[in-house]
Design a protein around this motif. Structure first.
Motif, PDB file in Angstrom:
ATOM      1  N   ILE A 104       7.979   4.040  10.148  1.00  0.00           N
ATOM      2  CA  ILE A 104       9.283   3.678   9.573  1.00  0.00           C
ATOM      3  C   ILE A 104       9.551   2.189   9.773  1.00  0.00           C
ATOM      4  O   ILE A 104      10.075   1.515   8.878  1.00  0.00           O
ATOM      5  N   THR A 107       7.686   0.403   7.176  1.00  0.00           N
ATOM      6  CA  THR A 107       8.327   0.620   5.878  1.00  0.00           C
ATOM      7  C   THR A 107       9.557  -0.267   5.721  1.00  0.00           C
ATOM      8  O   THR A 107       9.742  -0.919   4.694  1.00  0.00           O
ATOM      9  N   THR A 134       4.100   4.315   6.851  1.00  0.00           N
ATOM     10  CA  THR A 134       4.741   5.615   7.068  1.00  0.00           C
ATOM     11  C   THR A 134       3.710   6.729   6.971  1.00  0.00           C
ATOM     12  O   THR A 134       3.699   7.665   7.780  1.00  0.00           O
TER      13      THR A 134
END
Length: 181
Positions: A104, A107, A134
């Motif tokens: 995350i 990302t 991710t």
């Protein structure tokens, strides 16, 4: 600040791969130690009090009591070593949920990089990097959690059951006054 985002977006896949392989190695090494403790505890509980003999006439195997007994002190030593190994396992297994978080982070860093550009090809390139982190984070989390559940966690539970059964036998003997000299 954009250099931090660029670094995170570009290197997060590599960081996840290196950390994943390292944690996989640590989990496998720890599993080998846990399995060694399990086998040692199981064998001492099953075989230390008996000796197998073959009857010459009937060729049947008979188990006879051995002179060496399992003592609470010998079990406590094995249990202490087992608990130390389990504490390392607990630390390693607590690291598994970090992989989706790394993904995350990659990302978000990749998406933040997109906000500063208007070039369509750059946007797609950073989106590819962002979603790739991710993906790798989730893949490693799934693989590591599965291997942890199938291997060390199951063996640890089985060993704890053996040790609990021994404690129940000792406590029951004390409660009933079955103490020999």
């Amino acid at each position: 600040m954009s250099s931090i985002y660029s670094f995170l977006a570009g290197k997060m896949n590599t960081i996840i791969l290196i950390c994943g392989i390292l944690l996989l190695g640590l989990l496998v090494g720890n599993y080998i130690l846990v399995l060694g403790h399990y086998n040692q505890i199981k064998s001492i509980m099953n075989w230390k009090n008996t000796k197998s003999m073959i009857n010459k006439n009937t060729h049947e195997v008979e188990d006879k009591a051995d002179s060496e007994k399992v003592t609470p002190d010998s079990i406590r030593e094995l249990e202490t070593a087992f608990n130390k190994t389990c504490s390392w396992h607990e630390a390693f297994s607590q690291l598994i949920p970090l992989f989706p978080l790394f993904g995350i982070l990659g990302t978000v860093a990749g998406l933040i990089m997109q906000l500063s550009t208007e070039d369509l090809s750059t946007i797609f390139s950073s989106l590819h990097l962002a979603l790739g982190s991710t993906f790798y984070g989730l893949v490693f989390a799934i693989i590591l959690k599965f291997l942890d559940a199938v291997g060390p966690a199951r063996t640890i539970n089985e060993t704890e059951i053996i040790l609990e059964d021994y404690d129940k036998k000792v406590n029951n003997a004390i409660m009933l006054g079955n103490i020999s000299e």
